[in-house]
Design a protein around this motif. Structure first.
Motif, short mmCIF file in Angstrom:
data_model
loop_
_atom_site.label_atom_id
_atom_site.label_comp_id
_atom_site.label_asym_id
_atom_site.label_seq_id
_atom_site.Cartn_x
_atom_site.Cartn_y
_atom_site.Cartn_z
N ASP A 115 0.38 -1.11 -0.09
CA ASP A 115 -0.34 -0.42 -0.14
C ASP A 115 1.19 1.46 -0.05
OD1 ASP A 115 1.08 -0.04 2.15
OD2 ASP A 115 -1.34 -0.26 3.32
N GLY A 116 2.27 0.80 -0.30
CA GLY A 116 3.34 2.35 0.06
C GLY A 116 3.36 2.85 1.45
N THR A 117 3.50 2.13 2.33
CA THR A 117 3.68 2.94 3.56
C THR A 117 4.90 1.90 4.01
OG1 THR A 117 1.75 1.42 5.41
CG2 THR A 117 1.37 3.53 4.16
N GLN A 118 5.98 2.73 4.94
CA GLN A 118 6.70 1.40 5.35
C GLN A 118 6.41 0.49 6.39
OE1 GLN A 118 10.24 3.51 5.69
NE2 GLN A 118 9.22 5.71 4.59
N VAL A 119 6.84 -0.14 6.41
CA VAL A 119 6.79 -1.44 7.81
C VAL A 119 7.99 -0.93 9.30
CG1 VAL A 119 5.92 -3.40 8.69
CG2 VAL A 119 5.19 -2.58 6.38
N LEU A 120 9.37 -1.07 7.67
CA LEU A 120 10.06 -0.44 9.15
C LEU A 120 11.36 0.12 8.88
CD1 LEU A 120 11.08 -4.76 9.65
CD2 LEU A 120 10.42 -3.35 11.37
N ASN A 121 11.81 0.95 9.16
CA ASN A 121 13.27 2.04 8.86
C ASN A 121 14.02 1.74 9.72
OD1 ASN A 121 14.13 4.05 8.25
ND2 ASN A 121 12.81 4.62 7.05
N SER A 136 9.67 6.03 -0.64
CA SER A 136 10.06 6.95 -1.79
C SER A 136 9.26 6.35 -3.20
CB SER A 136 11.57 6.27 -1.71
OG SER A 136 12.03 4.86 -2.38
N ALA A 137 9.86 7.23 -4.14
CA ALA A 137 9.30 6.65 -5.52
C ALA A 137 9.78 5.48 -5.95
CB ALA A 137 9.42 8.32 -6.17
N ALA A 138 11.58 4.99 -6.30
CA ALA A 138 11.94 3.72 -6.19
C ALA A 138 11.01 3.24 -5.70
CB ALA A 138 13.09 4.19 -6.18
N ALA A 139 10.73 3.05 -4.27
CA ALA A 139 10.03 1.60 -3.67
C ALA A 139 8.16 2.13 -4.16
CB ALA A 139 9.99 2.21 -2.04
N ARG A 140 7.71 2.66 -4.60
CA ARG A 140 6.15 2.28 -5.01
C ARG A 140 6.61 1.98 -6.63
NH1 ARG A 140 5.61 7.63 -2.57
NH2 ARG A 140 6.11 8.54 -4.91
N GLU A 141 7.65 2.61 -7.39
CA GLU A 141 8.04 1.64 -8.45
C GLU A 141 8.26 0.06 -8.24
OE1 GLU A 141 10.31 2.50 -12.54
OE2 GLU A 141 11.31 4.33 -10.77
N THR A 142 9.38 -0.28 -7.35
CA THR A 142 9.24 -1.69 -7.80
C THR A 142 7.83 -2.44 -7.36
OG1 THR A 142 11.26 -1.08 -7.05
CG2 THR A 142 10.64 -3.51 -6.38
N LEU A 153 19.21 10.55 -8.11
CA LEU A 153 18.81 11.18 -6.14
C LEU A 153 17.95 12.12 -5.75
CD1 LEU A 153 21.65 11.77 -4.26
CD2 LEU A 153 21.66 14.26 -5.59
N TYR A 154 17.67 12.06 -4.36
CA TYR A 154 16.67 12.66 -4.22
C TYR A 154 16.57 13.06 -2.72
CZ TYR A 154 15.59 8.28 -1.68
OH TYR A 154 15.23 6.78 -1.45
N THR A 155 16.09 13.16 -1.98
CA THR A 155 15.81 14.06 -0.02
C THR A 155 15.27 12.21 -0.16
OG1 THR A 155 16.59 16.35 -0.94
CG2 THR A 155 16.04 15.47 1.47
N GLY A 156 15.92 11.77 0.76
CA GLY A 156 15.38 11.11 2.02
C GLY A 156 14.64 12.00 2.93
N ARG A 161 18.27 14.06 3.80
CA ARG A 161 19.31 14.00 2.67
C ARG A 161 19.49 13.66 1.54
NH1 ARG A 161 23.15 11.10 4.35
NH2 ARG A 161 21.85 9.67 6.59
N PRO A 162 20.68 13.86 0.58
CA PRO A 162 21.08 13.73 -0.83
C PRO A 162 20.58 12.04 -0.67
CG PRO A 162 21.89 16.00 -0.54
CD PRO A 162 21.53 15.21 0.60
N THR A 163 19.77 11.92 -1.07
CA THR A 163 20.43 9.94 -1.15
C THR A 163 19.75 9.42 -2.94
OG1 THR A 163 18.54 9.83 1.22
CG2 THR A 163 18.88 7.95 -0.50
N VAL A 164 20.28 8.08 -2.64
CA VAL A 164 20.52 7.36 -3.62
C VAL A 164 20.02 5.52 -3.08
CG1 VAL A 164 21.40 5.90 -5.69
CG2 VAL A 164 21.74 8.51 -5.79
N ALA A 165 19.00 5.22 -3.75
CA ALA A 165 18.53 4.11 -3.40
C ALA A 165 18.66 2.70 -3.94
CB ALA A 165 16.71 4.13 -2.95
N VAL A 166 18.64 1.32 -4.21
CA VAL A 166 18.12 0.31 -4.59
C VAL A 166 17.29 -0.10 -3.71
CG1 VAL A 166 19.66 -1.81 -5.60
CG2 VAL A 166 20.53 0.11 -4.85
#
Length: 557
Positions: A115-121, A136-142, A153-156, A161-166
């Motif tokens: 549903d696009g909400t974080q469970v753990l962080n 993040s948008a990347a998680a929603r795309e996955t 690059l996006y702001t976490g 802070r500037p962030t890059v995610a896999v």
């Protein structure tokens, strides 16, 4: 007239000017060729360095891809952990925190529901659960595509802070889409900068990782200031334009304001770019140094050449003064001029001047002799034609023509020795051509002798008198008369001429001598022997068959 000539002489280039122009005409093209060679060498070296830079930029891009692939592999391993399948979130959180601390330099990991909400962080306090925390948008795309996504690059949201995610998908119980979760990890940006540094960036060069939009993700210089800023517009246009090549080389200033040669290499897996910038002065500096050295050497050589040309022009000018003195004084005191060619010319001109003086003196002497001869001929002709003006004029004209013919013959030979054949035929030319064609036969030796100028003049006058008398009284006065002129030389150089007349009327003689001796007889017996030189002999016989004249003399040639 004089002013015009002086103006022309002043406008004529000097020897010094021509020599200086010659040095410049030789040196300047050589310097131009040398500069062109330096430029071509620089251009080739620049191309080779550019190729190496491009290869290094692509190698760095591949290394960045390996970092992303490493993070993807670690997340995929965690995504297959049994604790995720059982829904033990506490155990999943523990593994995520352990992985963050040991393999991601403390950067956070997050787990997102469909549903696009974080469970753990991992940025939340241990054991915390936050309802409705956005992802993040990347998680929603996955979650939407069930495939791994590498973000730009996006702001976490958690760190600011500037962030890059896999982000990798976590498969559901049946192992197929849709994904049950999205597991993402933040890539440590300093680690990407270290990847660049480990590739060996030369001192003064700058390397940077750019995301697919052209924003700086990592940088070897001023990392904290530059991350998140867009690259230069020319670089962004090059990497985002349609049909961008995997490797590019361009010239652009960096964000530091340094004009640089920039090599761009694209990572094939992530689509990220690595920009490797070398200051343009690193390329143009050697060129400027080489050109400055070439200019200094060329200026020194040109100056040396001009100085030598100036000295040589002065030396030649001083040497040519000898020739000027020769023209001014006629016979200068010859002294070495300093140049062998000028010395040779000066000696030749001096010799020519001496010869000219001798020739002038000789000409004066010969003119006096000619005038004396003319005077004598005129007096003798007048003596023989006293009271007969018409006969005097005719006889004098004939004899003067003979003298003129002799003078022409001598002048044509430059007052040198003349061939006997030319003298004989020239003297008898009027009778050979008109009055007695074929009735005078001339026999010459195979090697005809040569006679001196005065001898030639005397022979022409003598043969003219013989032919004139033959037309009036001798063999040429009747149609059947003939004349043979035989010429021969002895071993001692004595020339013998025999004039033989046949078929003419018998001469009115007394004991073999004419009753009256005219100018021709006196010329032949007295003046001719004297003019032909010492030892000359002239013998005249008035035989009944005709006149026989024998002339012997030693040739002066």
């Amino acid at each position: 007239m004089g002013t015009s000539t002086a103006a022309i002489l002043r406008s004529t280039p000097t020897l010094r000017g021509r020599l200086l122009l010659l040095v410049a005409a030789v040196a300047l093209p050589l310097l131009t060729l040398a500069a062109l060679a330096v430029w071509r060498a620089y251009d080739g070296e620049r191309s080779r360095i550019g190729e190496r830079m491009t290869a290094q930029a692509r190698s760095m891009a591949f290394s960045i891809d390996r970092e992303f692939e490493r993070a993807e592999a670690l997340l995929a391993m965690l995504a297959r952990a049994p604790v995720l399948a059982t829904g033990d979130l506490a155990a999943v959180e523990a593994q995520m925190r352990s992985l963050s601390a040991t393999l991601f330099d403390g950067e956070h990991l997050a787990l997102t529901r469909p549903d696009g909400t974080q469970v753990l962080n991992t940025t939340w306090p241990p054991g915390s659960r936050r309802q409705g925390a956005p992802t993040s948008a990347a998680a929603r795309e996955t979650l939407a595509t069930s495939r791994t996504v590498i973000s730009d690059l996006y702001t976490g949201m958690a760190t600011g802070r500037p962030t890059v995610a896999v982000v990798v998908p976590v498969q559901g119980p049946d192992g197929g889409p849709p994904a049950a979760y999205a597991l993402n990890a933040t890539i440590p940006l300093p680690r990407l900068a270290r990847v660049l540094t480990e590739q060996g960036v030369p001192q003064g060069w700058v390397a940077a990782v750019l995301d697919r939009t052209g924003r700086i993700v990592a940088r070897t210089a001023r990392q904290d200031e530059m991350v998140g800023r867009p690259a230069m517009p020319a670089v962004i246009q090059a990497i985002t334009g349609p049909g961008a090549e995997p490797a590019l080389l361009m010239q652009s200033p960096t964000l530091d304001g340094v004009l640089s040669v920039v090599a761009l290499g694209r990572a094939p897996r992530s689509g990220y770019w690595v920009a490797l910038a070398a200051p343009d002065r690193a390329f143009s500096g050697p060129l400027r140094t080489a050109l400055a050295q070439l200019l200094a050497i060329g200026a020194a050589l040109l100056g040396t050449g001009l100085a030598l040309a100036f000295a040589l022009a002065r030396r030649v000018r001083d040497s040519l003064r000898v020739l000027a003195e020769l023209g001014a004084t006629g016979m200068p005191t010859l002294q070495p001029a300093g140049l062998r060619e000028v010395d040779d010319v000066a000696q030749a001109l001096a010799a020519a001047e001496r010869q000219r003086r001798v020739l002038v003196a000789e000409l004066n002497h010969r003119v006096k002799n000619v005038l004396a001869t003319v005077q004598s001929v005129a007096l003798q002709t007048l003596k023989g034609r006293a009271g007969d003006a018409a006969g005097f004029a005719t006889a004098l004209s004939s004899r003067l023509r003979a003298l003129a013919a002799a003078h022409d013959l001598i002048t044509a030979g430059s007052w040198e020795a003349a061939p006997l054949g030319a003298v004989v035929r020239g003297a008898l030319a009027p009778w050979l051509a008109r009055e007695a064609p074929g009735r005078i036969r001339i026999e010459l030796p195979e090697e005809a002798a040569r006679v001196g100028p005065l001898q030639a003049q005397a022979l022409v006058l003598a043969l003219n008198e013989l032919a004139t008398n033959a037309v009036k009284y001798g063999a040429l006065s009747v149609p059947e008369g003939r004349i043979i002129l035989r010429c021969a030389t002895t071993e001692g150089g004595v020339l013998r001429l025999a004039w033989t007349e046949t078929g003419g009327p018998p001469p009115a003689t007394d004991a073999g001598e004419p009753p009256r001796q005219g100018f021709g007889t006196r010329l032949l017996r007295r003046a001719l022997a004297q003019d032909l030189g010492p030892g000359a002999r002239v013998d005249l016989r008035f035989a009944p068959t005709g006149l026989l004249a024998r002339i012997e003399f030693l040739t002066a040639a």
